[in-house]
Design an enzyme around this catalytic site. Structure first.
Site, PDB file in Angstrom:
ATOM      1  N   ARG A  43      -5.967   1.071   4.367  1.00 43.34           N
ATOM      2  CA  ARG A  43      -4.863   1.612   3.576  1.00 43.34           C
ATOM      3  C   ARG A  43      -4.562   0.745   2.358  1.00 43.34           C
ATOM      4  O   ARG A  43      -4.197   1.267   1.301  1.00 43.34           O
ATOM      5  CB  ARG A  43      -3.619   1.827   4.451  1.00 43.34           C
ATOM      6  CG  ARG A  43      -3.082   0.600   5.174  1.00 43.34           C
ATOM      7  CD  ARG A  43      -2.081   1.019   6.250  1.00 43.34           C
ATOM      8  NE  ARG A  43      -1.434  -0.075   6.946  1.00 43.34           N
ATOM      9  CZ  ARG A  43      -1.916  -0.661   8.028  1.00 43.34           C
ATOM     10  NH1 ARG A  43      -3.085  -0.288   8.527  1.00 43.34           N
ATOM     11  NH2 ARG A  43      -1.225  -1.628   8.633  1.00 43.34           N
ATOM     12  N   HIS A  61       0.822  -1.215   0.000  1.00 47.11           N
ATOM     13  CA  HIS A  61       0.000   0.000   0.000  1.00 47.11           C
ATOM     14  C   HIS A  61       0.860   1.270   0.000  1.00 47.11           C
ATOM     15  O   HIS A  61       2.023   1.246   0.418  1.00 47.11           O
ATOM     16  CB  HIS A  61      -0.935   0.007   1.208  1.00 47.11           C
ATOM     17  CG  HIS A  61      -0.210   0.070   2.522  1.00 47.11           C
ATOM     18  ND1 HIS A  61       0.317   1.237   3.035  1.00 47.11           N
ATOM     19  CD2 HIS A  61       0.095  -0.897   3.413  1.00 47.11           C
ATOM     20  CE1 HIS A  61       0.906   0.985   4.190  1.00 47.11           C
ATOM     21  NE2 HIS A  61       0.795  -0.307   4.447  1.00 47.11           N
ATOM     22  N   GLU A  77      -1.357  -6.661   7.657  1.00 43.92           N
ATOM     23  CA  GLU A  77       0.016  -6.429   8.109  1.00 43.92           C
ATOM     24  C   GLU A  77       0.302  -7.294   9.333  1.00 43.92           C
ATOM     25  O   GLU A  77      -0.621  -7.740  10.033  1.00 43.92           O
ATOM     26  CB  GLU A  77       0.183  -4.931   8.441  1.00 43.92           C
ATOM     27  CG  GLU A  77       1.546  -4.513   8.994  1.00 43.92           C
ATOM     28  CD  GLU A  77       2.703  -4.861   8.075  1.00 43.92           C
ATOM     29  OE1 GLU A  77       3.001  -6.059   7.933  1.00 43.92           O
ATOM     30  OE2 GLU A  77       3.342  -3.931   7.538  1.00 43.92           O
ATOM     31  N   HIS A  96       0.525  -5.478   2.415  1.00 43.83           N
ATOM     32  CA  HIS A  96       1.360  -4.740   3.371  1.00 43.83           C
ATOM     33  C   HIS A  96       2.806  -5.208   3.287  1.00 43.83           C
ATOM     34  O   HIS A  96       3.111  -6.232   2.672  1.00 43.83           O
ATOM     35  CB  HIS A  96       0.809  -4.945   4.782  1.00 43.83           C
ATOM     36  CG  HIS A  96      -0.624  -4.542   4.911  1.00 43.83           C
ATOM     37  ND1 HIS A  96      -1.010  -3.293   5.333  1.00 43.83           N
ATOM     38  CD2 HIS A  96      -1.767  -5.214   4.612  1.00 43.83           C
ATOM     39  CE1 HIS A  96      -2.332  -3.208   5.309  1.00 43.83           C
ATOM     40  NE2 HIS A  96      -2.807  -4.364   4.878  1.00 43.83           N
TER      41      HIS A  96
END
Length: 201
Positions: free
Chosen positions: A60, A9, A86, A156
């Site tokens: 995100r 991202h 993440e 991520h």
């Protein structure tokens, strides 16, 4: 040959503020949105038409994916799953990285951030992250690749590092030094047996 494109991202608010983010849901910055558009330009230059996209349960990554698809003018099915989230940073989440270093010491923070199998307090190591990311790859993403579909994954730093570790056949020691920049696509040409034929970085 199916294509697998991985994108971390764009810059998030907490990336900008140098804070441990993990599972905390924070938005992109304007720079992050610009990075997403730049990622789309890079992918457009390769002329890829995607068939399906995967992303995490976090804003995100989802926002980055939406910007990329809009910039490419492509509409595809999107699968969102927390398996691609993440790494969970546990007690470090929300803390400024410099403040955390003052509390626990630079060396300890480095071990938590860069070792393969040492988790921060109440958090995940990269090894633990890979244990949820890679089975999801095997049961979902690789199935689409075996069908000959072009797949875009926007996730991520650490979930994508887990995927790169598998694709590039890296050891736990080798993956420690791997850094993935925000908004920069890694593109793999795959066989239908899910072996890497060529990598564009």
């Amino acid at each position: 040959m199916p294509i697998l494109a991985l994108v971390r991202h764009g810059q998030s608010l907490w990336n900008h503020e140098n804070r441990f983010t993990g599972f905390v849901d924070v938005p992109l910055t304007e720079k992050g949105r610009a990075e997403a558009r730049q990622a789309a330009q890079s992918l457009q230059g390769l002329g890829i038409k995607f068939d399906v996209a995967y992303t995490s349960a976090l804003t995100r990554a989802q926002e980055t994916l939406a910007i990329i698809l809009e910039s490419l003018g492509q509409r595809v099915p999107v699968i969102r799953d927390a398996a691609l989230n993440e790494r969970h940073y546990g007690d470090l989440q929300g803390l400024n990285k410099e403040d955390a270093a003052k509390r626990w010491g630079d060396e300890q923070i480095k071990i938590w951030r860069r070792s393969y199998d040492v988790p921060p307090p109440n958090g995940e190591s990269l090894e633990m992250t890979a244990r949820r990311v890679l089975p999801f790859y095997d049961r979902g993403i690789s199935g689409d690749l075996r069908l000959g579909k072009n797949v875009l994954v926007v996730a991520h730093g650490n979930s994508n590092r887990s995927l790169v570790m598998k694709l590039d056949k890296l050891t736990g020691e080798q993956v420690i030094g791997l850094e993935l920049a925000t908004g920069v696509p890694l593109v793999y040409e795959m066989s239908k047996e899910c072996e890497v034929i060529k990598k564009h970085a």
